[in-house]
Design a protein around this motif. Structure first.
Motif, mmCIF file in Angstrom:
data_model
loop_
_atom_site.group_PDB
_atom_site.id
_atom_site.type_symbol
_atom_site.label_atom_id
_atom_site.label_comp_id
_atom_site.label_asym_id
_atom_site.label_seq_id
_atom_site.Cartn_x
_atom_site.Cartn_y
_atom_site.Cartn_z
ATOM 1 N N SER A 218 0.831 -1.202 0.000
ATOM 2 C CA SER A 218 0.000 0.000 0.000
ATOM 3 C C SER A 218 0.867 1.254 0.000
ATOM 4 O O SER A 218 0.572 2.237 -0.696
ATOM 5 C CB SER A 218 -0.933 0.001 1.209
ATOM 6 O OG SER A 218 -1.627 1.224 1.314
ATOM 7 N N PHE A 219 1.948 1.217 0.793
ATOM 8 C CA PHE A 219 2.875 2.349 0.836
ATOM 9 C C PHE A 219 3.440 2.639 -0.549
ATOM 10 O O PHE A 219 3.500 3.792 -0.991
ATOM 11 C CB PHE A 219 4.007 2.059 1.828
ATOM 12 C CG PHE A 219 5.202 2.956 1.665
ATOM 13 C CD1 PHE A 219 5.189 4.244 2.173
ATOM 14 C CD2 PHE A 219 6.337 2.517 0.992
ATOM 15 C CE1 PHE A 219 6.281 5.080 2.020
ATOM 16 C CE2 PHE A 219 7.432 3.343 0.833
ATOM 17 C CZ PHE A 219 7.404 4.632 1.349
ATOM 18 N N HIS A 220 3.856 1.569 -1.244
ATOM 19 C CA HIS A 220 4.454 1.754 -2.569
ATOM 20 C C HIS A 220 3.426 2.260 -3.578
ATOM 21 O O HIS A 220 3.741 3.099 -4.437
ATOM 22 C CB HIS A 220 5.086 0.447 -3.046
ATOM 23 C CG HIS A 220 6.330 0.079 -2.292
ATOM 24 N ND1 HIS A 220 7.502 0.793 -2.395
ATOM 25 C CD2 HIS A 220 6.584 -0.914 -1.395
ATOM 26 C CE1 HIS A 220 8.423 0.255 -1.610
ATOM 27 N NE2 HIS A 220 7.882 -0.778 -0.998
ATOM 28 N N ALA A 222 0.791 4.119 -2.845
ATOM 29 C CA ALA A 222 0.539 5.521 -2.511
ATOM 30 C C ALA A 222 1.690 6.411 -2.966
ATOM 31 O O ALA A 222 1.483 7.501 -3.491
ATOM 32 C CB ALA A 222 0.317 5.661 -1.010
ATOM 33 N N ARG A 223 2.927 5.943 -2.768
ATOM 34 C CA ARG A 223 4.089 6.741 -3.161
ATOM 35 C C ARG A 223 4.129 6.963 -4.664
ATOM 36 O O ARG A 223 4.398 8.081 -5.134
ATOM 37 C CB ARG A 223 5.379 6.067 -2.691
ATOM 38 C CG ARG A 223 6.620 6.909 -2.961
ATOM 39 C CD ARG A 223 7.878 6.280 -2.407
ATOM 40 N NE ARG A 223 8.202 5.037 -3.092
ATOM 41 C CZ ARG A 223 9.283 4.307 -2.817
ATOM 42 N NH1 ARG A 223 10.102 4.677 -1.843
ATOM 43 N NH2 ARG A 223 9.522 3.192 -3.473
ATOM 44 N N ARG A 224 3.836 5.917 -5.412
ATOM 45 C CA ARG A 224 3.857 6.065 -6.865
ATOM 46 C C ARG A 224 2.736 6.985 -7.338
ATOM 47 O O ARG A 224 2.915 7.755 -8.289
ATOM 48 C CB ARG A 224 3.740 4.688 -7.521
ATOM 49 C CG ARG A 224 4.986 3.844 -7.325
ATOM 50 C CD ARG A 224 4.875 2.475 -7.925
ATOM 51 N NE ARG A 224 6.078 1.689 -7.662
ATOM 52 C CZ ARG A 224 6.259 0.442 -8.064
ATOM 53 N NH1 ARG A 224 5.321 -0.163 -8.761
ATOM 54 N NH2 ARG A 224 7.379 -0.202 -7.769
ATOM 55 N N ASP A 226 1.489 9.471 -5.592
ATOM 56 C CA ASP A 226 1.909 10.823 -5.238
ATOM 57 C C ASP A 226 2.948 11.350 -6.219
ATOM 58 O O ASP A 226 2.910 12.526 -6.617
ATOM 59 C CB ASP A 226 2.482 10.844 -3.820
ATOM 60 C CG ASP A 226 1.408 10.654 -2.761
ATOM 61 O OD1 ASP A 226 0.217 10.806 -3.093
ATOM 62 O OD2 ASP A 226 1.766 10.321 -1.604
ATOM 63 N N GLU A 227 3.888 10.474 -6.618
ATOM 64 C CA GLU A 227 4.917 10.889 -7.568
ATOM 65 C C GLU A 227 4.295 11.236 -8.921
ATOM 66 O O GLU A 227 4.678 12.217 -9.566
ATOM 67 C CB GLU A 227 5.960 9.785 -7.730
ATOM 68 C CG GLU A 227 6.845 9.597 -6.503
ATOM 69 C CD GLU A 227 7.755 8.385 -6.627
ATOM 70 O OE1 GLU A 227 7.547 7.577 -7.566
ATOM 71 O OE2 GLU A 227 8.654 8.230 -5.779
#
Length: 245
Positions: A218-220, A222-224, A226-227
């Protein structure tokens, strides 16, 4: 890679000493290499280069060569690694030349899946015993093995020489189950319950928390996301296309 040399087979004591020097992360990668190489054997592939094996295992060549140096297998320059010999080296260092028997405790959905998983016996980990607290499950065969009540863990595990215990119980039952396995002489435990088990120093525990793995993914995600949103704000589209106002 070095040229082949005629060397005497390592003794059991030498193998144990070599195994103690292998970092935990390298042990995990050796298991991946073994899976890849076993597939190569089935395809009747006899030799493989470090680049080919590294690519199939998802690591870089330098890391692979470092990992294999721990087991004393450097390959042959211009030829590569002998697949069957490398399989033999890795199996010995991972202890797969020994007999292992597995017990699964907690025959819910996950326990049923583990008990029926054909990959365990094919890789040297036959399931020898199943346990659950539900009396309605006692005697019911799962994957061809009758379920025992958890009160029988100590006697059945000792009788069947169980070396690996798998805990697939609710979290509140996991520690008590662990204690029973340890009292039966089980020194390696794979724990799927989301709790930290307290065990003696001589007992090895590996924890698998699927919810934690999902949270990491989930973190990955969300990070992608956001990027990608940041790129759009800065005038660059998701596929690298410049967006002009």
């Amino acid at each position: 890679m070095t040229s082949p040399k005629a060397t005497a087979p390592e003794t059991t004591a030498e193998v144990r000493e070599r195994a103690r020097a292998i970092p935990e992360a390298a042990v995990a990668r050796l298991a991946v290499y073994l899976r890849v190489l076993s597939g190569m054997v089935e395809q009747q592939v006899t030799t493989i280069s470090s680049e080919e094996l590294a690519g199939a295992a998802g690591v870089n060549s330098a890391k692979l060569r470092k990992d294999l140096s721990y087991i004393g297998s450097y390959g042959t320059r211009g030829v590569g690694y002998d697949v069957e010999v490398l399989v033999s080296h890795i199996e010995r260092i991972l202890g797969l030349t020994r007999k292992h028997s597995v017990a699964v405790v907690g025959i819910g959905n996950l326990g049923h899946a583990l008990a029926n998983y054909g990959g365990f016996p094919s890789r040297g980990f036959p399931v020898a015993a199943l346990f659950d607290i539900d009396p309605d499950l006692t005697g019911v065969p799962v994957g061809g093995i009758p379920v025992h009540h958890i009160d029988d863990i100590t006697s059945v595990c000792a009788e069947r020489e169980v070396s690996i215990g798998v805990i697939a119980t609710p979290p509140q039952a996991a520690q008590a189950v662990c204690d029973r396995l340890v009292s039966a002489g089980v020194q390696c435990i794979l724990n799927f319950a989301p709790v930290v088990l307290q065990v003696p120093d001589y007992v090895e525990v590996r924890k698998v928390d699927l919810a934690v793995e999902m949270q990491i993914l989930s973190f990955h995600v969300a990070r992608r996301a956001d990027e990608a949103a940041g790129d759009v704000v800065n005038g660059v589209g998701v596929d690298g296309v410049v967006i002009r106002p």
